[in-house]
Design a protein around this motif. Structure first.
Motif: not given
Lengths: 404, 403
Positions: B63-68, B363-371, B378-382
């Motif tokens: 959530a912190w990664h997403s909120a950022q 969590l939508s923002a980080i979910t898009g990035v991770l998938i 690419r290397p995973l943010t989390y």
């Protein structure tokens, strides 16, 4: 007061009173609730008579008969929601004194029809009102909406008659061509349409045209009454998930022979099925009231096919024309949302907010439906607005008391 | 024949966020949605982007990664979605709640969230609408970590992801329903839809509570159950609720179902706790329940009355308003309240991104990035490991309700 009513009738207009009378005479314990402060529905808005006794006199007779037969009538009460349960329905009622939940084995929705709005430049100006609101001013409050009034629409005869009888100078713009009966003192113009309502703030004049391309004229007036026609409004049946089919300007409920919808125990009667006039509403109310009281229907006449009212286009104007008054959504907003993917009232609402206001879409729905159908939406997926509880705005503390 | 490298199933915030990030990375992606965007859970929720609502550990870190990402997201998407970092208050009304919250806050502080407990009067100074029943409130101070709880318009967020995905070349097929996955042995080779078959290398299943139906066509049982959340809407009012408000019982309802079962008050028994926010349009949203009732999205007398009563108890400053409507959405529940993110074991080419329950918007923002990172190598943010969709394999999972 019984713990469980045999029958709850929603609406004390011709169909509702007739259903209550028939069911009470058949031995059912009937509660009739009416949202307005007095019974009668549209009949109570007719003080002058076209033929036979005036509407208000017929209402008094019907109410007297229904109460004498044992029905209980409560006015100024809204059914905020219906919930199906093992022994019928729980209904959340609200009125001036608060909320209460009652139980009923069966429910007849006889909430009538809603007048069609029509969006043109200036239609949100003060002085533009629905015909029945104008009739209520004249008949119940003894007020005229203006000295000079334009009545617009094929369904304008009654409104024009009441206004003229009360002393207004009335021009009736009737989009239908050809001769029709005209109430005394009314100037009817056949084939005319409203182009715009003009004025600095309030309506000062109505710009009208003969047909789409004929001559134009500016008619001075303080009020413009919309009487385009009616669309059925069985709002509780919309909420309860009954099945409907789209028909021209509104949704027709699917009914069995006794008037029962696809929701067991839930019936719809009268104008709420399709507006076909007072005589039919009375007969239909009686038939449905008997069936809801457990008397097998003897009358197996098939329902007449709904007739399309003679209508001008319901939405005509520039992109900044407001089509949802609560949320001030424009024609351009709605068209962009439809282009982006909205195909139903529900998806159009999420994209534009049209219908998210206090009216929950009951006001703008015919306009939005017309735009969707124009964009070739599938009539099978066009469902009525899903009005959630509360059906009418309800003070938060009153809702807090409604859970029992 | 329609073909794409990646097919994303589902046009909610999760599916559109993934389609956007994939398209941005240059992947040939096609999103299939059976209705319009924002037609399911993303169109029937609140707009919270909460941090205090997350459990310390992977949940909070994600959530912190997403909120950022949110403060810059509108610029990146090219559309405003009414985001504001308003700050959240958890309202405490009893010593017992205080004790539970003190313990929870200690865990959050240990995890690096600078949460403080404000006395009742200090909370009312910040949020004058609060009732005298509030004896304390937790607050996440943004001055330390630069972030606190936020709000947005979830519909507009969903359309913004969709529009950005399209702008980067993604194709969006709306009003098209996926009936099954097309398989060749244990490999996904496409999807069957109401518009015909679509060939692809990879399927991303982001259909929220409806994901299990599609997974089942490949013989996979996804542990996701619909959990109904009911929300009330007031008439529009001038700004009067500044923060994103929760009853402290929210934490109990979300993370301590054992305590919920013994509760006496009607809202808690519906799995509910107060949540309140004022939208840009001026309406105030009052939620929410968490009920296992299958796919029933009706609102009920019992729940709406309980929500109204709880709102009146905690926030005296809304009792003059009228409720104009209510709505309900289906939150995709998983047994450990964490989403399912990543490849499905035993089915080559199937990736799932679903089960965010009430945290999908946040969590939508980080979910898009991770998938997108996962699919493009690419290397995973989390790390995805805590959210491995196969983590329940071999464990008996009692169904919490119908689906």
């Amino acid at each position: 007061v019984s713990a469980v009513w045999d029958l709850l009738v929603v609406g004390a207009g011709p169909a509702g009173l007739s259903a209550a009378l028939a069911a009470s005479r058949a031995g059912a314990q009937v509660l009739v609730v009416e949202e307005q402060p007095a019974p009668g529905g549209h009949l109570a808005l007719e003080a002058t008579a076209a033929r036979g006794p005036a509407g208000v006199a017929r209402v008094a007779l019907l109410v007297g008969q229904a109460v004498a037969a044992g029905a209980t009538l409560r006015c100024g009460v809204v059914v905020q929601t219906l919930e199906a349960s093992d022994e019928g329905f729980g209904a959340l009622l609200s009125g001036a004194l608060g909320t209460a939940t009652i139980r009923a084995r069966r429910v007849v929705v006889a909430s009538g029809a809603r007048e069609l709005p029509c969006a043109f430049p200036g239609w949100t100006r003060p002085g533009v009102l629905l015909a029945r609101a104008a009739q209520r001013l004249v008949v119940q409050d003894w007020l005229l909406p203006g000295e000079r009034v334009v009545v617009y629409g094929a369904a304008g005869a009654t409104c024009a008659r009441e206004l003229a009888a009360a002393g207004a100078q009335v021009v009736w713009l009737d989009p239908r061509r050809g001769a029709r009966p005209v109430p005394p003192g009314v100037e009817r113009r056949a084939g005319w349409r409203v182009v715009a309502a003009q004025g600095r703030e309030r309506v000062e004049a109505v710009e009208a045209a003969l047909g789409p391309s004929g001559p134009r004229e500016t008619i001075p007036a303080e009020a413009l009454c919309l009487a385009l026609g009616l669309a059925p409004a069985p709002e509780l049946a919309w909420q309860a998930g009954a099945q409907f089919a789209w028909q021209d300007v509104g949704h027709v409920v699917r009914r069995g022979p006794g008037g029962e919808t696809t929701v067991p125990g839930l019936y719809v009667a009268g104008d709420a099925v399709w507006p076909r006039g007072t005589a039919w509403a009375l007969a239909d109310g009686r038939r449905v009231g008997l069936a809801a009281a457990g008397v097998a229907p003897s009358d197996r006449r098939t329902e007449p096919a709904p007739r399309r009212p003679a209508l001008p286009p319901l939405v005509s104007g520039p992109a900044d024309l407001v089509v949802c008054r609560c949320e001030e959504v424009t024609l351009g907003d709605a068209q962009a949302a439809i282009a982006a993917g909205a195909r139903t009232l529900d998806t159009l609402k999420r994209r534009t907010r049209a219908g998210m206001g206090p009216c929950q879409g009951r006001w703008c729905y015919p306009l939005l439906a017309a735009l969707l159908m124009e964009a070739r939406a599938d009539p099978a997926t066009l469902q009525p607005p899903y009005l959630r509880l509360p059906l009418r705005p309800l003070p938060l503390p009153q809702l807090a008391g409604g859970g029992t | 024949v329609i073909a794409a490298d990646v097919v994303v199933i589902g046009g909610g915030v999760i599916g559109t966020s993934i389609a956007f990030r994939l398209a941005q990375a240059g992947v040939d992606v096609l999103l299939v949605e059976r209705r319009d965007l924002a037609s399911g859970t993303s169109g029937a929720c609140d707009g919270g982007i909460g941090l205090q609502t997350k459990k310390p550990g992977p949940h909070l870190e994600l959530a912190w990664h997403s909120a950022q990402m949110f403060p810059r997201l509108a610029d990146e998407l090219g559309h405003d979605f009414e985001y504001a970092m308003v700050g959240g208050l958890f309202l405490i009304t009893s010593e017992a709640e205080w004790a539970v919250m003190e313990q929870f806050v200690a865990e959050q502080r240990a995890a690096g969230l600078d949460i403080v407990i404000l006395e009742g009067d200090e909370a009312r100074r910040r949020e004058p609408a609060l009732s005298p029943n509030v004896i304390a409130a937790t607050y996440l101070d943004p001055r330390v970590g630069g972030l606190t709880d936020g709000l947005c318009n979830p519909h507009y967020l969903n359309y913004a992801y969709g529009a950005a995905a399209r702008r980067h070349g993604a194709r969006l097929m709306l009003w098209t329903e996926v009936s099954s996955l097309r398989m060749e042995g244990r490999r996904v080779i496409g999807v069957d839809t109401t518009a015909g078959p679509i060939a692809c290398q990879t399927v991303v299943l982001a259909a929220g509570v409806w994901s299990p139906f599609i997974a089942r066509t490949a013989g996979v049982d996804l542990p996701i159950w619909p959990r109904r959340g009911q929300i009330l809407v007031t008439e529009p009012a001038a700004p009067r609720i500044r923060h994103f408000l929760h009853g402290a019982t929210y934490i109990l309802a979300k993370f301590r179902p054992d305590l919920v079962a013994q509760a006496a008050d009607p809202l808690t028994r519906l799995g509910g706790a107060l949540l309140m926010e004022q939208t840009t349009a001026g309406t105030i949203l009052i939620g929410s329940t968490r009920e296992f009732v299958g796919f029933d999205t009706r609102t009920t007398r019992r729940a709406t009355a309980a929500l109204a009563a709880e709102a009146a108890r905690l926030v005296a400053g809304v009792t003059d308003l009228r409720i104009i409507r209510s709505y309900a959405g289906l939150r995709p529940y998983t047994p450990d309240s964490l989403p399912l993110l990543g490849p499905v074991a035993g089915v080559e080419g199937l990736v799932v991104a679903a089960g965010h329950e009430g945290d999908g918007i946040a969590l939508s923002a980080i979910t898009g990035v991770l998938i997108a990172e996962y699919l493009t190598g690419r290397p995973l943010t989390y790390p995805l490991a805590p959210f491995d969709p196969n983590r329940f394999a071999g464990r008996p999972l009692p169904a919490p309700g119908p689906r």
